[in-house]
Design a protein around this motif. Structure first.
Motif, PDB file in Angstrom:
ATOM      1  N   ILE A  62       0.873  -0.956   0.043  1.00 30.23           N
ATOM      2  CA  ILE A  62      -0.075   0.011  -0.042  1.00 30.23           C
ATOM      3  C   ILE A  62       0.974   1.153  -0.140  1.00 30.23           C
ATOM      4  CG2 ILE A  62      -1.837   1.367   1.300  1.00 30.23           C
ATOM      5  CD1 ILE A  62      -2.602  -1.372   2.398  1.00 30.23           C
ATOM      6  N   TRP A  63       1.001   1.992  -1.090  1.00 22.86           N
ATOM      7  CA  TRP A  63       2.097   2.962  -1.221  1.00 22.86           C
ATOM      8  C   TRP A  63       1.620   4.221  -0.880  1.00 22.86           C
ATOM      9  CZ3 TRP A  63       0.159   6.215  -4.851  1.00 22.86           C
ATOM     10  CH2 TRP A  63      -0.878   5.788  -5.858  1.00 22.86           C
ATOM     11  N   THR A  64       0.292   4.440  -0.596  1.00 22.76           N
ATOM     12  CA  THR A  64      -0.270   5.622  -0.024  1.00 22.76           C
ATOM     13  C   THR A  64      -1.850   5.337   0.764  1.00 22.76           C
ATOM     14  OG1 THR A  64      -0.908   8.035  -0.438  1.00 22.76           O
ATOM     15  CG2 THR A  64      -1.531   6.564  -1.922  1.00 22.76           C
ATOM     16  N   ALA A  65      -1.806   6.030   1.884  1.00 24.63           N
ATOM     17  CA  ALA A  65      -3.221   6.132   2.494  1.00 24.63           C
ATOM     18  C   ALA A  65      -3.640   7.514   2.514  1.00 24.63           C
ATOM     19  CB  ALA A  65      -3.119   5.540   3.926  1.00 24.63           C
ATOM     20  N   GLY A  66      -2.940   8.489   2.099  1.00 25.13           N
ATOM     21  CA  GLY A  66      -3.461   9.875   1.709  1.00 25.13           C
ATOM     22  C   GLY A  66      -3.681  10.545   3.130  1.00 25.13           C
ATOM     23  N   ALA A  67      -2.970  10.276   4.166  1.00 30.17           N
ATOM     24  CA  ALA A  67      -2.969  10.942   5.490  1.00 30.17           C
ATOM     25  C   ALA A  67      -2.551  12.372   5.371  1.00 30.17           C
ATOM     26  CB  ALA A  67      -2.171  10.001   6.630  1.00 30.17           C
ATOM     27  N   THR A  68      -2.678  13.011   6.509  1.00 33.69           N
ATOM     28  CA  THR A  68      -2.138  14.609   6.537  1.00 33.69           C
ATOM     29  C   THR A  68      -0.964  14.440   7.489  1.00 33.69           C
ATOM     30  OG1 THR A  68      -4.468  15.391   6.278  1.00 33.69           O
ATOM     31  CG2 THR A  68      -2.755  16.727   7.347  1.00 33.69           C
ATOM     32  N   VAL A  69       0.227  14.858   7.073  1.00 32.00           N
ATOM     33  CA  VAL A  69       1.388  14.738   7.875  1.00 32.00           C
ATOM     34  C   VAL A  69       1.740  16.441   8.230  1.00 32.00           C
ATOM     35  CG1 VAL A  69       2.014  12.720   7.216  1.00 32.00           C
ATOM     36  CG2 VAL A  69       3.063  14.714   6.196  1.00 32.00           C
TER      37      VAL A  69
END
Length: 208
Positions: free
Chosen positions: A31-38
């Motif tokens: 899973i290369w992204t989960a779109g979280a905010t950092v």
């Protein structure tokens, strides 16, 4: 109103699914992204929140689906760092996450790392990406929000440790920053004296 700025390649932690390893094909799913905010930090603008917007109109999958490399620690300067590649056509977006299948190498010089990935010893991966368009929102009493509305994954890497959100530049030589909570001592000596007095009173049986 818009402006043009120059940005380095950015990186985000991603998920290596060791249980998905398939022995006959020597492949693994990530899973290369989960779109979280950092939280990130810019030397010019200070801290800000970065949100990766994951959708068909915001993520450019062409490079991944043409067989983007699976690298050792984002090292794209040496062919020996190539641990595999994204299997063409397997990079997809589902439920706000990005998935892909990785074809692992069978080279002898990479056998140890690949075996650790297969065994679940190496669990951390990171995606390197290029940003094409940002929607910046100023927020009252908060850091600005940068919504990444157009971005392009370039490569996926196995890494020893997940990158701190402030790590922005590939192979950057600048000191990486991290948050540190500072606990200050109480300068009120009377408070210390009160605590000691209460302890003495408890020991003497006063106030029970």
């Amino acid at each position: 109103m818009s402006e043009t700025i120059r940005l380095p390649q950015f990186m985000r932690d991603a998920e290596l699914r060791a249980a998905s390893f398939d022995e006959p094909s020597n492949t693994i799913e990530v899973i290369w992204t989960a779109g979280a905010t950092v939280r990130r930090r810019s030397w010019s603008d200070g801290p800000f929140d970065e949100e990766l917007v994951v959708g068909d109109k915001t993520v450019r999958l062409d490079r991944l689906n043409l067989g983007a490399p699976f690298l050792n620690s984002h090292n794209d300067y040496d062919l020996r760092s190539v641990l595999g590649s994204v299997m063409p056509g397997t990079a997809v977006l589902k439920g706000g996450k990005g998935y892909a299948s990785i074809q692992l190498t069978r080279r002898e010089d990479a056998a140890g790392i690949v075996q650790d990935i297969r065994d679940g010893v190496i669990r951390n991966i990171s995606v390197g990406y290029k940003i094409h368009a940002i929607e910046k929102t100023e927020r009252k009493n908060q850091v600005p929000l940068f919504r990444i509305m157009d971005w392009e994954p370039l490569e996926i890497s196995a890494v020893a440790m997940g990158f701190d959100p402030v790590a922005q530049v590939r192979g950057g030589k600048d000191t990486e920053l991290h948050e540190c909570r500072v606990v200050r001592g109480d300068p009120d000596l009377n408070a210390v004296r009160r605590i000691r007095m209460m302890q003495q009173q408890r020991q003497a049986g006063i106030g029970r």
